[in-house]
Write an enzyme that holds these catalytic residues in place. Structure first.
Site, PDB file in Angstrom:
ATOM      1  N   ASP A   1      16.843  10.562  -7.907  1.00 41.33           N
ATOM      2  CA  ASP A   1      18.274  11.043  -7.502  1.00 41.33           C
ATOM      3  C   ASP A   1      18.719  10.734  -6.522  1.00 41.33           C
ATOM      4  OD1 ASP A   1      18.635  11.272 -10.659  1.00 41.33           O
ATOM      5  OD2 ASP A   1      18.520  13.303 -10.058  1.00 41.33           O
TER       6      ASP A   1
ATOM      7  N   LYS B   1      -3.712  10.564   5.428  1.00 41.99           N
ATOM      8  CA  LYS B   1      -3.575   9.809   6.137  1.00 41.99           C
ATOM      9  C   LYS B   1      -2.383  10.836   6.817  1.00 41.99           C
ATOM     10  CE  LYS B   1      -4.368   6.678   3.012  1.00 41.99           C
ATOM     11  NZ  LYS B   1      -5.376   6.222   2.938  1.00 41.99           N
TER      12      LYS B   1
ATOM     13  N   LYS C   1       2.988   4.750  -1.122  1.00 43.54           N
ATOM     14  CA  LYS C   1       3.096   5.548  -2.522  1.00 43.54           C
ATOM     15  C   LYS C   1       4.713   5.952  -1.991  1.00 43.54           C
ATOM     16  CE  LYS C   1      -1.708   5.801  -1.069  1.00 43.54           C
ATOM     17  NZ  LYS C   1      -1.584   3.986  -0.650  1.00 43.54           N
TER      18      LYS C   1
ATOM     19  N   HIS D   1       0.662  -1.066  -0.617  1.00 45.59           N
ATOM     20  CA  HIS D   1       0.001  -0.291  -0.322  1.00 45.59           C
ATOM     21  C   HIS D   1       1.027   1.143   0.143  1.00 45.59           C
ATOM     22  CE1 HIS D   1      -3.221   3.051   2.031  1.00 45.59           C
ATOM     23  NE2 HIS D   1      -3.711   2.264   1.437  1.00 45.59           N
TER      24      HIS D   1
ATOM     25  N   HIS E   1      -9.058  10.701   2.049  1.00 51.93           N
ATOM     26  CA  HIS E   1      -8.447  10.131   1.998  1.00 51.93           C
ATOM     27  C   HIS E   1      -6.815  10.520   3.001  1.00 51.93           C
ATOM     28  CE1 HIS E   1      -6.307   7.207  -0.237  1.00 51.93           C
ATOM     29  NE2 HIS E   1      -6.715   5.948  -0.210  1.00 51.93           N
TER      30      HIS E   1
ATOM     31  N   ASP F   1       1.214  17.389  19.233  1.00 54.15           N
ATOM     32  CA  ASP F   1       1.220  18.829  19.573  1.00 54.15           C
ATOM     33  C   ASP F   1       1.449  19.667  19.027  1.00 54.15           C
ATOM     34  OD1 ASP F   1       1.362  17.504  22.199  1.00 54.15           O
ATOM     35  OD2 ASP F   1       3.017  16.448  22.641  1.00 54.15           O
TER      36      ASP F   1
END
Length: 475
Positions: free
Chosen positions: A225, A395, A220, A218, A393, A400
Site C-alpha cells: 500500500d 548484508k 529483494k 538481485h 548470508h 559509528d
C-alpha cells in the site's frame, strides 16, 4: 583419408581464433574495468576454445534499451532540486548526520528523509512473519520482488498469501529473476496468474535473454500500500528458514521501514516492472507510520544501468564516512580495489573495521577467493571473522553509533558492478544500537582469522585460492 580431418580441424581452429579476435575487440571496447578487459582479451585471443562460450554468457553488455529508460526516468523523477523533492525534504528534514553521506544522495539523486519507523528482522522466521502479516493487511496493492523464489513450503506460503489478497480485490504484482529462479516451475506462476496475480520474470533484454547470465536483479523488495516496505538479504525458499543442511542454520537479516523513503523503494520496483511489461503502475504516496519514528533513511538502488559503478561507490563513500567503527557482514569477500583501499584507509584512521563472512561455502570458487582476500585484509589490519553455527548470508553495515545499511549488496564483483541491488541506509542511534547488539551476538559465535593461518595452508591450496582470485571479475 588422414588429410581431410586435419584440414577440417585446422579450419575450425582458424575460425575459432578469428572469432576470438572479434570477441576480444568487443571486450576491449565494452568491458567496464581494465582488469576485466585484459583477462577477456588475452583469453579470447590465445584460448578461444575455452573462452568464447563463457564470453557469450558473461561478456555481453548490450541492454541499452533498459539503460535509456532508466536514465530518462531518473531525469524525470529524481532531481534533488525539483520543487516536489525540495518540498518533501522540507517536510521531512534529514538528520544532520546525513551530511557525511551527501555524495551518495547526489550520486543516486535520492534525498535523505526523516520520519521513518524502522524494524530490525533478525532472521528468516521473523522476516517472513512480518512480511506475511503486512501482505494480509494490504488494501490497495502489494509489490513483491525476489532474486530467488522456490516452489517449496515457504514459496507456497507466499503464493497462498498473494492469492488470498488478489481474491479480495487487491492488486498484486510479482517479479522474480529469470536466472536466480531458473528452477521455478511454470506451474507456480500459472497458479498465481489464474488467481489474478500479475507475475513476470526479470530480464535485461525483453525479447531475447538466452545468452545473458550477467546483470541479474538481485533485489529483494516488498511494498504494501505504498507505506510499508521490506528490504534485506532473504529470498523465498526453505533454506532461508534454515531447513536445508549443510548450510543450516541460515543466518540472514531483513528490515521493515515505514515512511516517505518507501516511495523510492516502490519506484525501484516500478522501473523494473515498466521495463518488463511496458506498463506504469498506479502507486500511492507513503504516509506517516502509525507507530511514529523519526529515523532518517535513503533507499540506494544501484545497478549496471547507472552511468557510474554506483554500488562500489556506495561502499567507498560509506566506508570513508566511518570515524570510529565500521562493521560489515557479507557472504562473499571479493572486493574491488576501490573498496579494499577504502577499508585500508579506515584502519589507518583508527576505525575499528570488522568483517563477518561464512565458515562454510555455498559456492566453492567464491569461498576460495574470499579466503585469500580475508587473509590479505587481516594483514592490512582489518579484523575478519568466520561465522561458525551455519551459513551467514546477511548484508549489513554498521557505521559509528548511528548509521546502518541493510539490503542485498554483497562485497563481490557481481554486486559491485553486475547486479541490480538495493539497500536502505539509515541514520538512527536507536536502530543502530539494535544492529550492534545483533552483530555482537554474531561475532561471539565466530572465529577470528589469525594472520598466521595462511602459512599453515598446504602449498597446493594456496595456489588454488590464488587461481580462484583470478576469477574475481565474474564471481
Amino acid at each position: 583419408m588422414l588429410h581431410l580431418p586435419f584440414a577440417l580441424i585446422s579450419t575450425v581452429v582458424l575460425l575459432l581464433h578469428i572469432a576470438g579476435v572479434f570477441a576480444a575487440a568487443h571486450a576491449l571496447m565494452h568491458t567496464r574495468t581494465p582488469q576485466g578487459a585484459v583477462a577477456w582479451v588475452f583469453g579470447l585471443v590465445l584460448l578461444p576454445y575455452f573462452t568464447l562460450l563463457p564470453y557469450l554468457f558473461l561478456g555481453s553488455k548490450r541492454f541499452s534499451g533498459y539503460v535509456e529508460m532508466h536514465h530518462s526516468r531518473l531525469a524525470r523523477l529524481r532531481k534533488l532540486d525539483d520543487p516536489e523533492q525540495l518540498a518533501l525534504a522540507a517536510r521531512h528534514p534529514a538528520d544532520p548526520g546525513a551530511q557525511r553521506f551527501k555524495a551518495i544522495s547526489a550520486m543516486l539523486g535520492v534525498p535523505f528523509l526523516s520520519g521513518h519507523h524502522l524494524r530490525l528482522l533478525v532472521n528468516g522466521a521473523a522476516a517472513f512473519d512480518a512480511i506475511f502479516a503486512a501482505i494480509a493487511s494490504a488494501e490497495h496493492y502489494v509489490l513483491v520482488q525476489f532474486f530467488i523464489i522456490h516452489d517449496d513450503e515457504l514459496g507456497r506460503r507466499l503464493q497462498s498469501a498473494l492469492l488470498e489478497r488478489a481474491a479480495a480485490g487487491v492488486r498484486v504484482y510479482v517479479l522474480y529473476d529469470g536466472v536466480g529462479s531458473h528452477d521455478l516451475p511454470n506451474s507456480y506462476s500459472d497458479i498465481l496468474r489464474a488467481g489474478g496475480v500479475q507475475v513476470h520474470p526479470f530480464a535485461t533484454r525483453r525479447w531475447r535473454n538466452r545468452f545473458q547470465l550477467n546483470f541479474r536483479n538481485h533485489r529483494k523488495i516488498v511494498v504494501v500500500d505504498g507505506w510499508r516496505g521490506f528490504v534485506g538479504g532473504l529470498n523465498v525458499g526453505d533454506e532461508y528458514l534454515g531447513r536445508k543442511p549443510p548450510l543450516a542454520p541460515w543466518r540472514d537479516t531483513h528490515m521493515e521501514l515505514q515512511g516517505p523513503a518507501v516511495a523510492d523503494l516502490q519506484l525501484a520496483f516500478d522501473e523494473n516492472w515498466h521495463w518488463i511489461t511496458g506498463d506504469l503502475l498506479s502507486l500511492l504516496s507513503p504516509h506517516a507510520s502509525n507507530k511514529g519514528g523519526n529515523a532518517t533513511s535513503l533507499i540506494a538502488a544501484t545497478g549496471p544501468a547507472d552511468a557510474q559503478e554506483t554500488c562500489s561507490l556506495f561502499f567507498v563513500e560509506a566506508i570513508h564516512a566511518a570515524q570510529r567503527r565500521l562493521w560489515l557482514t557479507s557472504p562473499y569477500l571479493v572486493p574491488d580495489s576501490a573498496v579494499m583501499a577504502a577499508l585500508q584507509l579506515a584502519v589507518f584512521r583508527g576505525v575499528d573495521v570488522r568483517i563477518l563472512i561464512p565458515s562454510r561455502p555455498d559456492h566453492r570458487t567464491v569461498y576460495m577467493a574470499s579466503t585469500l582476500y580475508a587473509h590479505e585484509s587481516v594483514r592490512a589490519g582489518i579484523r575478519v571473522f568466520r561465522y561458525l553455527p551455519g551459513f551467514t548470508h546477511q548484508k549489513v553495515m554498521l557505521i559509528d553509533d548511528d548509521t546502518t545499511a541493510v539490503g542485498s549488496m554483497n562485497l563481490d564483483n557481481r554486486s559491485l558492478r553486475l547486479n541490480f541491488e538495493i539497500s536502505s541506509l539509515n541514520i538512527d542511534p536507536a536502530f543502530a544500537a539494535e544492529v550492534e547488539a545483533m552483530l555482537l551476538a554474531d561475532f561471539e559465535q565466530a572465529h577470528e582469522i589469525d594472520s598466521g593461518e595462511y602459512a599453515q595452508f598446504h602449498y597446493l591450496y594456496r595456489v588454488a585460492i590464488h587461481v580462484a582470485r583470478l576469477m574475481s571479475p565474474v564471481l
